[in-house]
Scaffold this active site. Sequence first.
Site, PDB file in Angstrom:
ATOM      1  N   MET A  29       0.843  -1.191   0.000  1.00  0.00           N
ATOM      2  CA  MET A  29       0.000   0.000   0.000  1.00  0.00           C
ATOM      3  C   MET A  29       0.884   1.248   0.000  1.00  0.00           C
ATOM      4  O   MET A  29       0.432   2.338   0.369  1.00  0.00           O
ATOM      5  CB  MET A  29      -0.931  -0.002   1.216  1.00  0.00           C
ATOM      6  CG  MET A  29      -1.954  -1.129   1.134  1.00  0.00           C
ATOM      7  SD  MET A  29      -3.500  -0.752   1.968  1.00  0.00           S
ATOM      8  CE  MET A  29      -2.937  -0.495   3.628  1.00  0.00           C
ATOM      9  N   GLY A  30       2.130   1.086  -0.418  1.00  0.00           N
ATOM     10  CA  GLY A  30       3.013   2.239  -0.548  1.00  0.00           C
ATOM     11  C   GLY A  30       3.598   2.709   0.774  1.00  0.00           C
ATOM     12  O   GLY A  30       3.543   2.017   1.772  1.00  0.00           O
ATOM     13  N   TYR A  31       4.158   3.910   0.722  1.00  0.00           N
ATOM     14  CA  TYR A  31       4.946   4.474   1.817  1.00  0.00           C
ATOM     15  C   TYR A  31       5.960   3.421   2.266  1.00  0.00           C
ATOM     16  O   TYR A  31       6.028   3.025   3.421  1.00  0.00           O
ATOM     17  CB  TYR A  31       4.073   4.990   2.972  1.00  0.00           C
ATOM     18  CG  TYR A  31       4.699   6.244   3.533  1.00  0.00           C
ATOM     19  CD1 TYR A  31       4.573   7.460   2.857  1.00  0.00           C
ATOM     20  CD2 TYR A  31       5.503   6.207   4.656  1.00  0.00           C
ATOM     21  CE1 TYR A  31       5.218   8.591   3.305  1.00  0.00           C
ATOM     22  CE2 TYR A  31       6.152   7.340   5.111  1.00  0.00           C
ATOM     23  CZ  TYR A  31       5.988   8.523   4.424  1.00  0.00           C
ATOM     24  OH  TYR A  31       6.636   9.646   4.864  1.00  0.00           O
ATOM     25  N   LEU A  32       6.725   2.991   1.301  1.00  0.00           N
ATOM     26  CA  LEU A  32       7.599   1.835   1.478  1.00  0.00           C
ATOM     27  C   LEU A  32       8.656   2.091   2.548  1.00  0.00           C
ATOM     28  O   LEU A  32       9.171   3.201   2.683  1.00  0.00           O
ATOM     29  CB  LEU A  32       8.268   1.476   0.151  1.00  0.00           C
ATOM     30  CG  LEU A  32       7.319   1.205  -1.030  1.00  0.00           C
ATOM     31  CD1 LEU A  32       8.123   0.751  -2.253  1.00  0.00           C
ATOM     32  CD2 LEU A  32       6.262   0.160  -0.690  1.00  0.00           C
ATOM     33  N   HIS A  36       9.400  -3.446   3.306  1.00  0.00           N
ATOM     34  CA  HIS A  36       9.052  -3.633   1.896  1.00  0.00           C
ATOM     35  C   HIS A  36      10.325  -3.845   1.067  1.00  0.00           C
ATOM     36  O   HIS A  36      10.344  -4.678   0.159  1.00  0.00           O
ATOM     37  CB  HIS A  36       8.334  -2.394   1.344  1.00  0.00           C
ATOM     38  CG  HIS A  36       7.002  -2.127   1.978  1.00  0.00           C
ATOM     39  ND1 HIS A  36       6.757  -1.007   2.730  1.00  0.00           N
ATOM     40  CD2 HIS A  36       5.855  -2.838   1.955  1.00  0.00           C
ATOM     41  CE1 HIS A  36       5.502  -1.035   3.142  1.00  0.00           C
ATOM     42  NE2 HIS A  36       4.926  -2.130   2.698  1.00  0.00           N
ATOM     43  N   GLN A  60     -10.256  -2.119   2.491  1.00  0.00           N
ATOM     44  CA  GLN A  60      -9.785  -2.746   3.729  1.00  0.00           C
ATOM     45  C   GLN A  60      -9.750  -1.787   4.921  1.00  0.00           C
ATOM     46  O   GLN A  60      -9.230  -2.145   5.974  1.00  0.00           O
ATOM     47  CB  GLN A  60      -8.439  -3.433   3.505  1.00  0.00           C
ATOM     48  CG  GLN A  60      -7.272  -2.531   3.208  1.00  0.00           C
ATOM     49  CD  GLN A  60      -6.044  -3.333   2.776  1.00  0.00           C
ATOM     50  OE1 GLN A  60      -5.959  -3.802   1.655  1.00  0.00           O
ATOM     51  NE2 GLN A  60      -5.076  -3.491   3.676  1.00  0.00           N
ATOM     52  N   LYS A 151       4.996  -9.874   9.355  1.00  0.00           N
ATOM     53  CA  LYS A 151       4.480  -8.969  10.391  1.00  0.00           C
ATOM     54  C   LYS A 151       2.960  -9.001  10.390  1.00  0.00           C
ATOM     55  O   LYS A 151       2.315  -8.968  11.422  1.00  0.00           O
ATOM     56  CB  LYS A 151       4.980  -7.541  10.183  1.00  0.00           C
ATOM     57  CG  LYS A 151       4.768  -6.734  11.450  1.00  0.00           C
ATOM     58  CD  LYS A 151       4.604  -5.273  11.249  1.00  0.00           C
ATOM     59  CE  LYS A 151       3.566  -4.908  10.311  1.00  0.00           C
ATOM     60  NZ  LYS A 151       2.706  -3.799  10.633  1.00  0.00           N
ATOM     61  N   GLN A 155      -2.936 -11.811   7.998  1.00  0.00           N
ATOM     62  CA  GLN A 155      -3.133 -11.512   6.568  1.00  0.00           C
ATOM     63  C   GLN A 155      -2.461 -12.579   5.707  1.00  0.00           C
ATOM     64  O   GLN A 155      -3.030 -13.070   4.729  1.00  0.00           O
ATOM     65  CB  GLN A 155      -2.553 -10.129   6.259  1.00  0.00           C
ATOM     66  CG  GLN A 155      -2.399  -9.832   4.775  1.00  0.00           C
ATOM     67  CD  GLN A 155      -1.976  -8.404   4.508  1.00  0.00           C
ATOM     68  OE1 GLN A 155      -2.761  -7.489   4.644  1.00  0.00           O
ATOM     69  NE2 GLN A 155      -0.720  -8.213   4.115  1.00  0.00           N
ATOM     70  N   ARG A 189       2.922   2.802   9.259  1.00  0.00           N
ATOM     71  CA  ARG A 189       2.255   3.650  10.261  1.00  0.00           C
ATOM     72  C   ARG A 189       3.236   4.235  11.275  1.00  0.00           C
ATOM     73  O   ARG A 189       2.876   5.165  12.000  1.00  0.00           O
ATOM     74  CB  ARG A 189       1.172   2.853  10.994  1.00  0.00           C
ATOM     75  CG  ARG A 189      -0.010   2.517  10.102  1.00  0.00           C
ATOM     76  CD  ARG A 189      -1.182   1.949  10.888  1.00  0.00           C
ATOM     77  NE  ARG A 189      -2.400   1.952  10.095  1.00  0.00           N
ATOM     78  CZ  ARG A 189      -2.886   0.894   9.432  1.00  0.00           C
ATOM     79  NH1 ARG A 189      -2.279  -0.251   9.484  1.00  0.00           N
ATOM     80  NH2 ARG A 189      -3.997   1.011   8.722  1.00  0.00           N
TER      81      ARG A 189
HETATM   82  O1  PAF Z   1      -0.105  -5.536   3.541  1.00  0.00           O
HETATM   83  C1  PAF Z   1      -0.505  -4.635   2.774  1.00  0.00           C
HETATM   84  O2  PAF Z   1       0.212  -3.683   2.479  1.00  0.00           O
HETATM   85  C2  PAF Z   1      -1.903  -4.735   2.182  1.00  0.00           C
HETATM   86  O3  PAF Z   1      -2.808  -5.254   3.108  1.00  0.00           O
HETATM   87  C3  PAF Z   1      -1.956  -5.505   0.852  1.00  0.00           C
HETATM   88  C4  PAF Z   1      -1.586  -6.954   1.018  1.00  0.00           C
HETATM   89  C5  PAF Z   1      -1.018  -4.846  -0.155  1.00  0.00           C
HETATM   90  C6  PAF Z   1      -3.381  -5.453   0.290  1.00  0.00           C
HETATM   91  O4  PAF Z   1      -3.808  -4.137   0.094  1.00  0.00           O
END
Ligand code: PAF
Length: 310
Positions: A29-32, A36, A60, A151, A155, A189
């Site tokens: 979801m970016g803001y790497l 990431h 989500q 982490k 999910q 975050r």
């Molecule tokens: O973990 C995340 O960054 C998100 O939940 C994902 C898997 C990219 C789905 O939007």
Amino acid sequence: MRVISTVSEFQSALDQARLSKTVGLVPTMGYLHDGHASLIVRAHSENDFVAVTVFVNPLQFGVSEDFSTYPRDLDRDVELARQAGADVVFAPTINEMYPDYPEALPTKVSVSKLSEVLDGKSRPGHFDGVATVVAKLFAMAGRVSAYFGEKDFQQLAIINQMAADLSFPVKVIGCKTVRETDGLAASSRNVRLSEDDRQAALILYKALQLGKGLIESGENNSITVARAMESLIKCEARAELDYATCVDPKTLLVPDVIRNDVQLLVAAKFSNVRLIDNVKANFSEPNTRAGSGFQNNNVVKADSLRLERG
Ligand code: PAF
């Protein structure tokens, strides 16, 4: 490295790559951050071509959650992805992913049981949103290896189940949590934590270490372990505890008696920034443990980690 924003460009980039290459996919979801980067580096080391997706998925986020304030910086993400070895960044708009947005998507992917516990209880609908967007990305991507961080343990379990149940030609690969030097798990975050909350948030990793120490020293009562972790987190006045628990890593259910390796998970808010973390605790039969039974010197005592209320 190319940056693309349409589904058709994304599909053809991956189809083209697959003619002669193996493809790794890193959905984000970016803001790497460093976590990431480690996924991209791993994908790059195991594949000839790596695609990173950057999409803050509205499905989500609950109505009172941080969709609008979730940090975003595409230029920075593109640079970090390039440095880590990505070949393409797919950064679609919301309407490219969901043409009728903000109207609700009629189709939803939902993984029962695994989505109903832990974060699923505190964030109703969250995992349906995750499973739906990841299913869309997998459907667009085709045959790939997809990399996700441990982490987000729940999910990862849900995505594994979904990929198997829906027969996506995707190999789901879980990658180790990246931590800052003091133990805080890397998260997009974290940038929203004040300095005081950033310090306070270390209690999560300390609680996990406490639980792990108890189990690895012979404690086999999951409630005792959970209570010890809860009590420690509650000593930190800035933490608003959601849960601290000990579950079977496959079912995510709490065992009455710990007889196998378990996963310890915690979630808490720090001034409205919700953080999660987890570690694995290895269980061994008492007679195979170093030392004898409860005499083990590795016992982590709750008292030794207790914080004074600020
Ligand atoms: O973990 C995340 O960054 C998100 O939940 C994902 C898997 C990219 C789905 O939007």
